[in-house]
Design a protein around this motif. Structure first.
Motif, PDB file in Angstrom:
ATOM      1  N   LEU A  52      31.075  50.323  73.896  1.00 50.87           N
ATOM      2  CA  LEU A  52      31.398  48.906  73.705  1.00 50.87           C
ATOM      3  C   LEU A  52      30.737  48.103  74.813  1.00 50.87           C
ATOM      4  O   LEU A  52      30.975  48.336  75.993  1.00 50.87           O
ATOM      5  N   GLU A  53      29.911  47.146  74.417  1.00 50.33           N
ATOM      6  CA  GLU A  53      29.308  46.219  75.371  1.00 50.33           C
ATOM      7  C   GLU A  53      29.959  44.854  75.199  1.00 50.33           C
ATOM      8  O   GLU A  53      29.972  44.299  74.097  1.00 50.33           O
ATOM      9  N   VAL A  54      30.510  44.325  76.276  1.00 50.18           N
ATOM     10  CA  VAL A  54      31.167  43.014  76.242  1.00 50.18           C
ATOM     11  C   VAL A  54      30.218  41.980  76.836  1.00 50.18           C
ATOM     12  O   VAL A  54      29.677  42.174  77.935  1.00 50.18           O
ATOM     13  N   VAL A  55      30.018  40.889  76.104  1.00 52.82           N
ATOM     14  CA  VAL A  55      29.150  39.813  76.584  1.00 52.82           C
ATOM     15  C   VAL A  55      29.986  38.549  76.771  1.00 52.82           C
ATOM     16  O   VAL A  55      30.950  38.315  76.034  1.00 52.82           O
ATOM     17  N   PRO A  56      29.649  37.729  77.765  1.00 44.44           N
ATOM     18  CA  PRO A  56      30.402  36.482  77.992  1.00 44.44           C
ATOM     19  C   PRO A  56      30.259  35.545  76.799  1.00 44.44           C
ATOM     20  O   PRO A  56      29.161  35.354  76.284  1.00 44.44           O
ATOM     21  N   LEU A  57      31.367  34.980  76.378  1.00 45.58           N
ATOM     22  CA  LEU A  57      31.348  34.093  75.216  1.00 45.58           C
ATOM     23  C   LEU A  57      30.664  32.774  75.541  1.00 45.58           C
ATOM     24  O   LEU A  57      30.980  32.122  76.535  1.00 45.58           O
ATOM     25  N   GLU A  58      29.720  32.387  74.690  1.00 41.20           N
ATOM     26  CA  GLU A  58      29.083  31.078  74.739  1.00 41.20           C
ATOM     27  C   GLU A  58      29.218  30.477  73.342  1.00 41.20           C
ATOM     28  O   GLU A  58      28.488  30.856  72.427  1.00 41.20           O
ATOM     29  N   ILE A  59      30.153  29.559  73.192  1.00 41.27           N
ATOM     30  CA  ILE A  59      30.516  29.024  71.878  1.00 41.27           C
ATOM     31  C   ILE A  59      29.293  28.541  71.102  1.00 41.27           C
ATOM     32  O   ILE A  59      29.142  28.815  69.899  1.00 41.27           O
ATOM     33  N   GLU A  60      28.384  27.842  71.772  1.00 37.09           N
ATOM     34  CA  GLU A  60      27.255  27.237  71.079  1.00 37.09           C
ATOM     35  C   GLU A  60      26.246  28.272  70.578  1.00 37.09           C
ATOM     36  O   GLU A  60      25.361  27.935  69.788  1.00 37.09           O
ATOM     37  N   ILE A 123      40.541  24.119  84.014  1.00 34.91           N
ATOM     38  CA  ILE A 123      39.523  25.055  83.557  1.00 34.91           C
ATOM     39  C   ILE A 123      38.496  24.300  82.719  1.00 34.91           C
ATOM     40  O   ILE A 123      38.856  23.495  81.859  1.00 34.91           O
ATOM     41  N   SER A 124      37.241  24.567  82.948  1.00 34.37           N
ATOM     42  CA  SER A 124      36.168  23.893  82.228  1.00 34.37           C
ATOM     43  C   SER A 124      36.333  24.042  80.717  1.00 34.37           C
ATOM     44  O   SER A 124      36.710  25.111  80.228  1.00 34.37           O
ATOM     45  N   PRO A 125      36.046  22.989  79.932  1.00 31.14           N
ATOM     46  CA  PRO A 125      36.149  23.071  78.461  1.00 31.14           C
ATOM     47  C   PRO A 125      35.280  24.170  77.858  1.00 31.14           C
ATOM     48  O   PRO A 125      35.549  24.636  76.754  1.00 31.14           O
ATOM     49  N   SER A 126      34.233  24.598  78.561  1.00 30.02           N
ATOM     50  CA  SER A 126      33.360  25.647  78.040  1.00 30.02           C
ATOM     51  C   SER A 126      34.082  26.981  77.895  1.00 30.02           C
ATOM     52  O   SER A 126      33.582  27.891  77.240  1.00 30.02           O
ATOM     53  N   SER A 127      35.274  27.100  78.500  1.00 30.22           N
ATOM     54  CA  SER A 127      36.065  28.330  78.383  1.00 30.22           C
ATOM     55  C   SER A 127      36.625  28.503  76.977  1.00 30.22           C
ATOM     56  O   SER A 127      37.074  29.590  76.610  1.00 30.22           O
ATOM     57  N   GLY A 128      36.646  27.408  76.191  1.00 31.46           N
ATOM     58  CA  GLY A 128      37.223  27.477  74.854  1.00 31.46           C
ATOM     59  C   GLY A 128      38.704  27.176  74.820  1.00 31.46           C
ATOM     60  O   GLY A 128      39.341  27.271  73.780  1.00 31.46           O
ATOM     61  N   HIS A 129      39.268  26.776  75.965  1.00 35.77           N
ATOM     62  CA  HIS A 129      40.700  26.477  76.043  1.00 35.77           C
ATOM     63  C   HIS A 129      40.897  25.013  76.454  1.00 35.77           C
ATOM     64  O   HIS A 129      41.276  24.714  77.588  1.00 35.77           O
ATOM     65  N   SER A 130      40.642  24.122  75.522  1.00 40.30           N
ATOM     66  CA  SER A 130      40.729  22.688  75.833  1.00 40.30           C
ATOM     67  C   SER A 130      41.822  21.976  75.050  1.00 40.30           C
ATOM     68  O   SER A 130      41.926  20.750  75.107  1.00 40.30           O
ATOM     69  N   LEU A 131      42.661  22.736  74.315  1.00 39.57           N
ATOM     70  CA  LEU A 131      43.657  22.100  73.453  1.00 39.57           C
ATOM     71  C   LEU A 131      44.623  21.223  74.246  1.00 39.57           C
ATOM     72  O   LEU A 131      44.899  20.087  73.860  1.00 39.57           O
TER      73      LEU A 131
END
Length: 234
Positions: A52-60, A123-131
């Motif tokens: 399993l290779e885990v890569v940092p999430l980049e939404i775009e 936390i920066s919005p790029s984390s995906g947690h901006s709700l």
């Protein structure tokens, strides 16, 4: 050629006990902390030779990742809608406030006046947690922000040694509170629960290896939910 032959064989009939296939999963740093240990444990039990290779999430980049087949699945709380993606909600998460146990003005409860008067780390919005941030803007609630950081992993030491407040999902807040001198308070405003969702490329629907990978992720992240239907049901 050997790798291509293995891939074709896995797609036709995947045997997790003997496969040496590599899967690539995109996670946020929050997902790495809260979800990855259970995922790895489950995969090691069922498929000891799989990587399993885990890569940092980049939404775009999710659409391009799926289009060029560079990532097999994504797990995040961001709502992503695209016809080329399959999706299944796995668990629900809620937001709380985390702060030092030694905070001089807050113990156990937090009202709106105190919340807006205290200083915060965001936390920066790029984390995906901006709700939670979106809810604050919708209700025109302003607060004093002292720092914006890109990763949740920075929060424990920042909060433990300051009077700052942070909003974050309850599951990671509980992990941080157990590891450091931190306390959890309910937010003084309503934030809807957020769904943690599994996404995958639709072109992988006919792959037995991909189907196994998706089902294994579901079983690891939400034990007891594996019999709720096929991964494509969500």
């Amino acid at each position: 050629m050997t790798q291509i032959e293995h891939t074709i064989s896995d797609n036709q009939h995947f045997d997790p006990r003997h496969s040496q296939r590599r899967f690539r999963l995109a996670l946020t740093d929050l997902g790495e902390t809260t979800l990855l240990p259970a995922i790895l444990q489950r995969m090691q039990t069922l498929a000891p030779h799989v990587e399993l290779e885990v890569v940092p999430l980049e939404i775009e980049k999710i659409n391009s990742w799926f289009d060029n087949k560079s990532v097999d699945a994504v797990v995040c709380s961001r709502d992503i809608m695209a016809p080329s993606m399959g999706r299944k909600a796995i668990i629900e998460e809620r937001y709380v406030c985390l702060l030092s146990k030694q905070h001089p003005r807050i113990q156990k409860t937090l009202d709106m006046e105190t919340f807006t008067q205290e200083h915060h780390v965001v936390i920066s919005p790029s984390s995906g947690h901006s709700l939670a941030e979106d809810i604050l803007k919708t209700h025109d609630i302003s607060r004093k922000v002292s720092a914006v950081v890109p990763h949740f992993s920075a929060l424990p030491r920042i909060l433990e040694n300051s009077e700052l407040l942070a909003i974050l999902p309850q599951q990671i807040a509980q992990i941080f509170a157990r590891a450091a001198s931190l306390q959890i308070c309910e937010l003084p405003f309503d934030v809807p629960n957020v769904e943690v969702t599994l996404y995958w490329p639709r072109h992988a629907d006919d792959s037995s290896a991909q189907e196994w990978f998706r089902q294994t992720l579901i079983e690891a992240i939400a034990p007891g939910h594996e019999n709720n239907g096929p991964p494509g049901a969500g």
